[in-house]
Design an enzyme around this catalytic site. Structure first.
Site, mmCIF file in Angstrom:
data_model
loop_
_atom_site.group_PDB
_atom_site.id
_atom_site.type_symbol
_atom_site.label_atom_id
_atom_site.label_comp_id
_atom_site.label_asym_id
_atom_site.label_seq_id
_atom_site.Cartn_x
_atom_site.Cartn_y
_atom_site.Cartn_z
ATOM 1 N N LEU A 1 -19.042 -19.365 37.627
ATOM 2 C CA LEU A 1 -17.955 -19.588 38.770
ATOM 3 C C LEU A 1 -18.296 -20.567 39.844
ATOM 4 O O LEU A 1 -17.545 -20.519 40.639
ATOM 5 C CB LEU A 1 -17.492 -18.176 39.347
ATOM 6 C CG LEU A 1 -16.868 -17.248 38.241
ATOM 7 C CD1 LEU A 1 -16.499 -15.739 38.939
ATOM 8 C CD2 LEU A 1 -15.704 -17.882 37.289
ATOM 9 N N GLN B 1 -19.880 -24.637 41.102
ATOM 10 C CA GLN B 1 -19.412 -25.776 40.987
ATOM 11 C C GLN B 1 -18.960 -26.333 39.809
ATOM 12 O O GLN B 1 -17.998 -27.141 39.352
ATOM 13 C CB GLN B 1 -19.883 -26.754 41.967
ATOM 14 C CG GLN B 1 -19.270 -28.306 42.209
ATOM 15 C CD GLN B 1 -20.070 -28.938 42.905
ATOM 16 O OE1 GLN B 1 -21.334 -29.010 42.877
ATOM 17 N NE2 GLN B 1 -19.624 -30.226 43.410
ATOM 18 N N ILE C 1 -21.190 -12.514 38.293
ATOM 19 C CA ILE C 1 -20.880 -11.212 38.763
ATOM 20 C C ILE C 1 -19.613 -11.110 39.630
ATOM 21 O O ILE C 1 -19.471 -10.018 40.191
ATOM 22 C CB ILE C 1 -22.262 -10.882 39.491
ATOM 23 C CG1 ILE C 1 -22.494 -11.750 40.862
ATOM 24 C CG2 ILE C 1 -23.446 -10.853 38.531
ATOM 25 C CD1 ILE C 1 -23.691 -11.453 41.576
ATOM 26 N N ARG C 2 -18.949 -12.287 39.664
ATOM 27 C CA ARG C 2 -17.766 -12.185 40.630
ATOM 28 C C ARG C 2 -16.531 -12.067 39.772
ATOM 29 O O ARG C 2 -16.640 -12.398 38.798
ATOM 30 C CB ARG C 2 -17.922 -13.351 41.489
ATOM 31 C CG ARG C 2 -19.100 -13.371 42.527
ATOM 32 C CD ARG C 2 -18.778 -14.910 43.536
ATOM 33 N NE ARG C 2 -19.112 -15.805 42.739
ATOM 34 C CZ ARG C 2 -18.602 -16.998 42.731
ATOM 35 N NH1 ARG C 2 -17.512 -17.246 43.648
ATOM 36 N NH2 ARG C 2 -18.712 -18.119 42.190
ATOM 37 N N ASP D 1 -25.247 -10.191 34.630
ATOM 38 C CA ASP D 1 -26.312 -9.969 35.686
ATOM 39 C C ASP D 1 -27.654 -10.614 35.242
ATOM 40 O O ASP D 1 -28.171 -10.031 34.312
ATOM 41 C CB ASP D 1 -26.695 -8.882 36.294
ATOM 42 C CG ASP D 1 -27.509 -8.496 37.539
ATOM 43 O OD1 ASP D 1 -28.339 -9.543 37.663
ATOM 44 O OD2 ASP D 1 -27.525 -7.310 37.834
ATOM 45 N N TYR E 1 -35.465 -23.163 47.381
ATOM 46 C CA TYR E 1 -34.650 -23.739 46.220
ATOM 47 C C TYR E 1 -35.409 -24.953 45.338
ATOM 48 O O TYR E 1 -35.417 -24.879 44.001
ATOM 49 C CB TYR E 1 -33.218 -24.349 46.470
ATOM 50 C CG TYR E 1 -32.231 -24.889 45.478
ATOM 51 C CD1 TYR E 1 -31.865 -24.053 44.464
ATOM 52 C CD2 TYR E 1 -31.942 -25.923 45.617
ATOM 53 C CE1 TYR E 1 -31.011 -24.527 43.397
ATOM 54 C CE2 TYR E 1 -30.895 -26.843 44.550
ATOM 55 C CZ TYR E 1 -30.714 -25.982 43.600
ATOM 56 O OH TYR E 1 -29.584 -26.688 42.700
ATOM 57 N N LYS F 1 -36.771 -24.948 41.627
ATOM 58 C CA LYS F 1 -36.521 -25.876 40.415
ATOM 59 C C LYS F 1 -37.424 -26.623 39.714
ATOM 60 O O LYS F 1 -37.545 -26.777 38.505
ATOM 61 C CB LYS F 1 -35.525 -26.857 40.961
ATOM 62 C CG LYS F 1 -34.194 -26.145 41.208
ATOM 63 C CD LYS F 1 -33.253 -25.618 39.879
ATOM 64 C CE LYS F 1 -32.188 -25.111 39.979
ATOM 65 N NZ LYS F 1 -31.742 -24.694 38.847
#
Length: 373
Positions: A64, A66, A89-90, A106, A195, A199
């Protein structure tokens, strides 16, 4: 386990207060410990291959955000609606929920993930679940759990079940000691955000699983991605989206980067196209497992000049945010993506003029576009 409770509480607070519109997929922390399984030291895995009459069975985690919804739409056109499962999870919007299969997943729940892969006969997995830079810096333990522990779950399941795995990387995987203009595929990487660090970890772990176990791991380093159907979330490259909204709504734009700050950028359609192309590329054509991709490179001043062709009255001021400026100054100014163009024929469609025209058209500024043309 106080750390689990604290991380869970932090995740809940972020979910409740997430108003940034940045498409970050937050995963509840329920299983931070090491999963009770290991890849055997003598294991050997091989990627599933497909004939022209077959279609992969696809799972997209963190769907969900971008890129996930757009990727699902593209893949469903290619492989059929029921062959592509979107997960997060949304709660999805109605238009997303009814557009094709959606399930709760999840990434910190190893058993549930494994059941999803087995029960749905998944063969391709796109792993988009992650906490991005701003949220990650605000909650490093949560970012470490989601971005690293979650990745380990995905790698183990993908290796165990012979999946073809795509994990996106980022411009943020480079740091201030990396060569900046251009930045090659292989060079020093010393990012300074959790972040970016996660990566780099994902790139190296994916390559390790490929060479150690034969996992068909594929990765692209995305530049700044520009999309009209997602709201800017305060990220370092989000000014390139905000300028269009402000030009239409107020005719005034305040930029938080210096006018001469050059960064690599890409329109979302090119990003999704590149992702599908690298997944469909024959394994023997790939000389590496992590590629740079690029489309254009511009400064805020160059973008503003192009926007003013459509909105001549646009007023632009520069109020530099030192934090985001420091991040931008540590990132590449231009990606060298010659390996992607050579190995699997990568070619972008959108340069700066096409980007600006498309953004205004998508945002409903057709009359101004017609006048400019």
């Amino acid at each position: 386990m106080p750390i689990v409770r604290n991380l869970g509480r932090a995740a809940s607070q972020l979910l409740q207060s997430s108003g940034c519109g940045c498409g970050v997929s937050l995963v509840p922390v329920r299983a931070i410990g090491v999963s009770p399984r290991q890849v055997a030291s003598d294991a050997s895995f091989h990627s599933v291959t497909f004939s022209e009459s077959d279609h992969p069975r696809v799972l997209i985690t963190g769907g969900l955000g971008q890129l996930g919804v757009g990727l699902a739409k593209l893949l469903r056109k290619r492989f059929g609606k029921n062959n592509v499962i979107l997960s997060d999870i949304r709660k999805p919007a109605d238009n997303v929920f009814y557009s094709g299969p959606f399930i709760f997943a999840d990434i910190l729940d190893y058993k549930n993930l494994r059941e999803i892969v087995v029960n749905n006969r998944i063969t391709w997995l796109f792993h988009y679940s992650a906490l991005l830079s701003a949220v990650g810096e605000a909650n490093v333990p949560l970012a470490r759990a989601v971005n690293i522990t979650g990745l380990h779950n995905i790698l183990d399941i993908s290796a165990e079940h012979n999946l073809r795995l795509f994990v996106p990387s980022t411009i943020g995987a480079f740091g201030p000691t990396s060569p900046r203009d251009p930045t090659p595929d292989l060079c020093i990487q010393r990012p300074r955000t959790i972040y970016g660090v996660s990566k780099v970890h994902a790139e190296l772990m994916g390559e390790y699983y490929h060479y150690r176990y034969g996992l068909d791991f594929r990765c692209l380093r995305y530049p700044g991605i520009i999309s009209a159907d997602s709201q800017p979330g305060g990220g370092t490259t989000d000014y390139a989206v905000q300028i269009f909204h402000d030009a239409i709504k107020t005719g005034k734009f305040k930029c938080y980067l210096r006018p001469n700050t050059r960064l690599p950028m890409m329109y979302i359609d090119d990003c999704l196209k590149a992702t599908l192309e690298v997944m469909e590329a024959p394994a023997e054509a790939l000389t590496m497992r992590t590629y740079n991709i690029n489309a254009m490179s511009f400064t805020p001043e160059e973008l503003a000049q192009e926007v003013q062709k459509y909105v001549p009255e646009l007023q632009i001021t520069y109020n530099v945010d030192q934090v985001r400026q420091a991040i931008a100054d540590s990132w590449p100014m231009n990606f060298d993506d010659s390996n992607a163009r050579r190995d699997w024929g990568w070619k972008h469609d959108y340069d700066l003029p096409e980007l600006v025209t498309t953004m205004f058209s998508y945002l409903g500024y057709d009359s101004r576009i017609a006048q400019a043309n």
